[in-house]
Scaffold this motif. Structure first.
Motif, PDB file in Angstrom:
ATOM      1  N   LYS A 101       6.601   4.302  -1.528  1.00 49.77           N
ATOM      2  CA  LYS A 101       6.773   3.377  -2.640  1.00 49.77           C
ATOM      3  C   LYS A 101       5.542   2.481  -2.791  1.00 49.77           C
ATOM      4  O   LYS A 101       5.121   2.151  -3.908  1.00 49.77           O
ATOM      5  CB  LYS A 101       8.028   2.537  -2.395  1.00 49.77           C
ATOM      6  N   VAL A 102       4.954   2.083  -1.652  1.00 51.68           N
ATOM      7  CA  VAL A 102       3.747   1.267  -1.681  1.00 51.68           C
ATOM      8  C   VAL A 102       2.609   2.030  -2.356  1.00 51.68           C
ATOM      9  O   VAL A 102       1.888   1.494  -3.205  1.00 51.68           O
ATOM     10  CB  VAL A 102       3.342   0.834  -0.261  1.00 51.68           C
ATOM     11  N   LEU A 103       2.448   3.296  -1.979  1.00 49.78           N
ATOM     12  CA  LEU A 103       1.368   4.101  -2.554  1.00 49.78           C
ATOM     13  C   LEU A 103       1.556   4.278  -4.060  1.00 49.78           C
ATOM     14  O   LEU A 103       0.586   4.247  -4.827  1.00 49.78           O
ATOM     15  CB  LEU A 103       1.290   5.463  -1.866  1.00 49.78           C
ATOM     16  N   GLU A 104       2.794   4.457  -4.501  1.00 47.97           N
ATOM     17  CA  GLU A 104       3.056   4.578  -5.933  1.00 47.97           C
ATOM     18  C   GLU A 104       2.790   3.248  -6.638  1.00 47.97           C
ATOM     19  O   GLU A 104       2.226   3.205  -7.732  1.00 47.97           O
ATOM     20  CB  GLU A 104       4.510   5.005  -6.155  1.00 47.97           C
ATOM     21  N   PHE A 105       3.174   2.142  -5.993  1.00 48.04           N
ATOM     22  CA  PHE A 105       2.998   0.807  -6.563  1.00 48.04           C
ATOM     23  C   PHE A 105       1.520   0.468  -6.736  1.00 48.04           C
ATOM     24  O   PHE A 105       1.114  -0.186  -7.696  1.00 48.04           O
ATOM     25  CB  PHE A 105       3.687  -0.212  -5.659  1.00 48.04           C
ATOM     26  N   CYS A 106       0.692   0.931  -5.791  1.00 47.28           N
ATOM     27  CA  CYS A 106      -0.743   0.612  -5.806  1.00 47.28           C
ATOM     28  C   CYS A 106      -1.573   1.701  -6.462  1.00 47.28           C
ATOM     29  O   CYS A 106      -2.807   1.661  -6.404  1.00 47.28           O
ATOM     30  CB  CYS A 106      -1.253   0.382  -4.374  1.00 47.28           C
ATOM     31  N   ASN A 107      -0.930   2.662  -7.077  1.00 46.54           N
ATOM     32  CA  ASN A 107      -1.660   3.799  -7.625  1.00 46.54           C
ATOM     33  C   ASN A 107      -2.416   3.443  -8.894  1.00 46.54           C
ATOM     34  O   ASN A 107      -3.550   3.878  -9.094  1.00 46.54           O
ATOM     35  CB  ASN A 107      -0.692   4.954  -7.911  1.00 46.54           C
ATOM     36  N   GLU A 108      -1.816   2.635  -9.758  1.00 44.58           N
ATOM     37  CA  GLU A 108      -2.423   2.342 -11.057  1.00 44.58           C
ATOM     38  C   GLU A 108      -3.388   1.169 -11.019  1.00 44.58           C
ATOM     39  O   GLU A 108      -4.363   1.129 -11.752  1.00 44.58           O
ATOM     40  CB  GLU A 108      -1.321   2.064 -12.095  1.00 44.58           C
ATOM     41  N   MET A 109      -3.105   0.187 -10.156  1.00 41.88           N
ATOM     42  CA  MET A 109      -3.962  -0.998 -10.098  1.00 41.88           C
ATOM     43  C   MET A 109      -3.880  -1.621  -8.717  1.00 41.88           C
ATOM     44  O   MET A 109      -2.885  -1.435  -7.998  1.00 41.88           O
ATOM     45  CB  MET A 109      -3.551  -2.015 -11.162  1.00 41.88           C
ATOM     46  N   PRO A 110      -4.909  -2.345  -8.280  1.00 48.20           N
ATOM     47  CA  PRO A 110      -4.893  -2.977  -6.955  1.00 48.20           C
ATOM     48  C   PRO A 110      -3.811  -4.056  -6.874  1.00 48.20           C
ATOM     49  O   PRO A 110      -3.528  -4.748  -7.854  1.00 48.20           O
ATOM     50  CB  PRO A 110      -6.294  -3.588  -6.840  1.00 48.20           C
ATOM     51  N   ILE A 116      -5.537  -0.572  -3.058  1.00 49.56           N
ATOM     52  CA  ILE A 116      -5.274   0.460  -4.059  1.00 49.56           C
ATOM     53  C   ILE A 116      -5.128   1.796  -3.346  1.00 49.56           C
ATOM     54  O   ILE A 116      -5.733   2.030  -2.285  1.00 49.56           O
ATOM     55  CB  ILE A 116      -6.401   0.523  -5.118  1.00 49.56           C
ATOM     56  N   THR A 117      -4.318   2.666  -3.915  1.00 48.20           N
ATOM     57  CA  THR A 117      -4.112   3.988  -3.325  1.00 48.20           C
ATOM     58  C   THR A 117      -5.426   4.755  -3.310  1.00 48.20           C
ATOM     59  O   THR A 117      -6.170   4.753  -4.298  1.00 48.20           O
ATOM     60  CB  THR A 117      -3.055   4.771  -4.120  1.00 48.20           C
ATOM     61  N   SER A 118      -5.714   5.390  -2.198  1.00 52.19           N
ATOM     62  CA  SER A 118      -6.960   6.136  -2.044  1.00 52.19           C
ATOM     63  C   SER A 118      -6.779   7.535  -2.584  1.00 52.19           C
ATOM     64  O   SER A 118      -5.914   8.288  -2.147  1.00 52.19           O
ATOM     65  CB  SER A 118      -7.356   6.198  -0.563  1.00 52.19           C
ATOM     66  N   HIS A 119      -7.600   7.873  -3.604  1.00 51.79           N
ATOM     67  CA  HIS A 119      -7.543   9.193  -4.227  1.00 51.79           C
ATOM     68  C   HIS A 119      -8.746  10.019  -3.815  1.00 51.79           C
ATOM     69  O   HIS A 119      -9.758   9.506  -3.386  1.00 51.79           O
ATOM     70  CB  HIS A 119      -7.530   9.067  -5.762  1.00 51.79           C
ATOM     71  N   GLY A 120      -8.654  11.286  -4.042  1.00 52.54           N
ATOM     72  CA  GLY A 120      -9.748  12.173  -3.672  1.00 52.54           C
ATOM     73  C   GLY A 120     -10.715  12.443  -4.786  1.00 52.54           C
ATOM     74  O   GLY A 120     -11.656  13.181  -4.626  1.00 52.54           O
ATOM     75  N   GLU A 121     -10.497  11.864  -5.979  1.00 54.06           N
ATOM     76  CA  GLU A 121     -11.389  12.141  -7.100  1.00 54.06           C
ATOM     77  C   GLU A 121     -11.993  10.853  -7.607  1.00 54.06           C
ATOM     78  O   GLU A 121     -12.188   9.913  -6.879  1.00 54.06           O
ATOM     79  CB  GLU A 121     -10.599  12.865  -8.219  1.00 54.06           C
ATOM     80  N   ARG A 122     -12.221  10.789  -8.888  1.00 53.77           N
ATOM     81  CA  ARG A 122     -12.902   9.644  -9.486  1.00 53.77           C
ATOM     82  C   ARG A 122     -11.992   8.435  -9.492  1.00 53.77           C
ATOM     83  O   ARG A 122     -10.806   8.523  -9.757  1.00 53.77           O
ATOM     84  CB  ARG A 122     -13.317   9.977 -10.915  1.00 53.77           C
ATOM     85  N   ASP A 123     -12.572   7.252  -9.214  1.00 53.83           N
ATOM     86  CA  ASP A 123     -11.849   5.986  -9.278  1.00 53.83           C
ATOM     87  C   ASP A 123     -12.675   5.023 -10.105  1.00 53.83           C
ATOM     88  O   ASP A 123     -13.732   4.602  -9.693  1.00 53.83           O
ATOM     89  CB  ASP A 123     -11.645   5.425  -7.862  1.00 53.83           C
ATOM     90  N   ASP A 124     -12.208   4.705 -11.284  1.00 54.81           N
ATOM     91  CA  ASP A 124     -12.932   3.783 -12.160  1.00 54.81           C
ATOM     92  C   ASP A 124     -12.402   2.371 -12.033  1.00 54.81           C
ATOM     93  O   ASP A 124     -12.831   1.519 -12.761  1.00 54.81           O
ATOM     94  CB  ASP A 124     -12.819   4.233 -13.627  1.00 54.81           C
TER      95      ASP A 124
END
Length: 515
Positions: free
Chosen positions: A451-460, A507-515
């Motif tokens: 739930k934390v990862l989903e919560f932090c996915n869109e914005m810090p 913020i959730t750490s992704h493997g691609e681009r993070d703007d």
């Protein structure tokens, strides 16, 4: 060769020699020839179209109309208008940039020529000449002015140059507010957000003398800096071994403001190296000791962002290997500097002085030339090999990790909570945390951690926001469970390097681009 077309016009018989000399000069000059393509009537190939129509078409299609006017009006058509005046009027009607040079003479101009010159004087500023040498010099200066106006060349450094189209509507007020708060904390910056954007920007020197936004203002505070400067980004890659080779374990491209790119890139490195979580003997929060000094990593990345060549199509690159971190930036050391000089106390000569000043105010870099020596000292105090600097086509900083680093294929056991993916395990023994949170990892998480990862996915989000969302109390144990542990697993990352900042966001750490 360039592609800025210059249409050279005059009464054919009066300045035939000067037109040819001027055309050859523009073509062969080492600077002008890079940008301009001159055109004169004599160079037009044979055509079925009438000479007058063809010539007027060339005038309409040009970028610059260059008129040379003397004493003669020249041949007149059925309506009593000369080809030279027709060409001028055509250029005006098609909004072609017009440059006019009139012969300074004691001879009387023909009546129609006198009327024509007066008409031109009412519409634009003309320059006068007596000799061909004066004409050539005046044309050279005018064409250089044109290149500067169009930003093809600049007298000022890139970061101090005015952006030709940007306005305050392109600036993000929240980014300015964040900077003000940080600069006040780090350097006791005297201005507040209430002082207004223009006063703030003037105070940190990101405006031109006539009040226009500079390139540095956009890189630091624009809503979308990459709309103006596409290669202003930091590319981060984590490799399994000690060489650049596929498969790449984790790859991210960070965009945004210069401040945000630095924070994100530092977070990328710090969340993927070994770390040891200590005890809470002296504080409510358990300290985290990283394998590398965070100050050194931050200094190297901030320097790369601050001193890079922003006219280059390349980007800053941060590469994390098993035995080292390499930070590359497209740029060169200032004249007179060597990599050896960076190891000693030296003066501060930033490549981008206008960019460097706000970064200094916000605490990202130092003005005294101590940055690289501080970086070296921090690594040596950690017992690490002395960092190295290299200057080739790009500038490179190498920070060495400890000789024995975690094997990404090693299988280990977690004594308190077993965390597994398809073929790897994470161990936490005696406070030592070895994480393998790459893009392909599928770690077993609790429902609340997901739930934390989903919560932090869109914005810090701040730790308090995370705990409020979960409906749990803000205690050391819960912060460890829902922020620190996820950071150690490489699945959540901080957006700033200030570890004790209560407003630090994740913020959730992704493997691609993070703007």
């Amino acid at each position: 060769m360039g592609d800025i077309k210059v249409f050279i016009s005059s009464v054919q018989r009066e300045f035939a020699c000067e037109r040819r000399l001027l055309c050859d000069y523009i073509r062969t000059d080492s600077l002008l020839g890079r940008f301009f393509v001159p055109f004169i009537f004599e160079d037009m190939p044979a055509s079925e179209v009438s000479a007058q129509k063809a010539y007027l078409a060339q005038a309409a299609e040009s970028h610059i109309y260059l008129g040379i006017f003397g004493t003669q009006y020249g041949y007149e058509d059925s309506e009593g208008v000369s080809p030279t005046e027709r060409e001028y009027d055509t250029a005006k009607a098609h909004f072609v940039h017009r440059l006019v040079y009139t012969l300074r003479t004691e001879s009387k101009r023909e009546p129609k020529e006198q009327v024509f010159v007066k008409k031109v004087e009412q519409e634009l500023v003309r320059r006068s000449f007596t000799t061909y040498e004066e004409l050539r010099t005046a044309v050279y200066n005018s064409l250089i002015d044109y290149l500067e106006q169009k930003e093809f060349i600049r007298k000022a450094p890139f970061d101090a140059a005015a952006h030709p189209v940007a306005t305050y509507d392109d600036i993000d007020p929240e980014r300015v507010r964040t900077f003000i708060n940080r600069a006040k904390e780090k350097r006791n910056f005297p201005l507040t957000f209430a002082d207004g954007m223009e006063k703030i920007f003037s105070g940190i020197h990101v405006l031109t003398d006539d009040g226009r936004l500079t390139n540095s203002a956009l890189l630091l505070f624009a809503k979308d800096p990459q709309r103006f400067f596409r290669t202003s980004e930091v590319r981060c890659a984590q490799f399994y071994g000690t060489k650049v080779e596929k498969p790449i374990r984790n790859y991210q491209v960070f965009a945004g403001s210069l401040f945000e790119m630095i924070d994100k890139a530092v977070g990328f490195v710090m969340s993927r190296i070994d770390a040891r979580v200590g005890t809470r003997d002296h504080s409510a929060d358990a300290p985290v000791d990283y394998e590398l000094p965070e100050s050194a990593v931050a200094e190297a990345i901030a320097n790369a962002v601050a001193h890079r060549d922003y006219t280059s199509n390349a980007s800053v690159q941060v590469m994390l290997f098993r035995d080292r971190v390499e930070i590359w930036n497209p740029g060169r050391l200032p004249d007179g500097f060597t990599v050896q000089k960076l190891r000693e106390m030296h003066s501060s000569e930033p490549t981008n002085p206008v960019i460097a000043h706000p970064l200094f105010l916000a605490g990202y870099i130092e003005h005294l030339g101590t940055g690289t020596t501080d970086l070296i000292a921090a690594c040596e105090q950690y017992g690490l090999q002395t960092p190295e600097f290299y200057q080739a086509e790009d500038f490179r900083t190498v920070i060495y990790r400890k000789t024995k680093v975690s094997d990404p294929d090693e299988k280990v056991t977690n004594s308190s909570e077993k965390v597994t993916n398809l073929d790897k395990k994470v161990t936490n023994l005696g406070g030592k945390v070895t994480k393998h949170g790459g893009k392909g990892d599928k770690m077993r998480l609790t429902a609340k951690q997901q739930k934390v990862l989903e919560f932090c996915n869109e914005m810090p989000r701040t730790a308090q926001e995370i705990l409020d969302m979960l409906g749990v109390k803000n205690q050391t144990k819960t912060r460890q469970q829902y922020t620190t542990k996820l950071v150690m697993m490489g699945m959540l990352r901080p957006t700033t390097t200030a570890s004790h900042d209560p407003n630090r966001k994740y913020i959730t750490s992704h493997g691609e681009r993070d703007d």
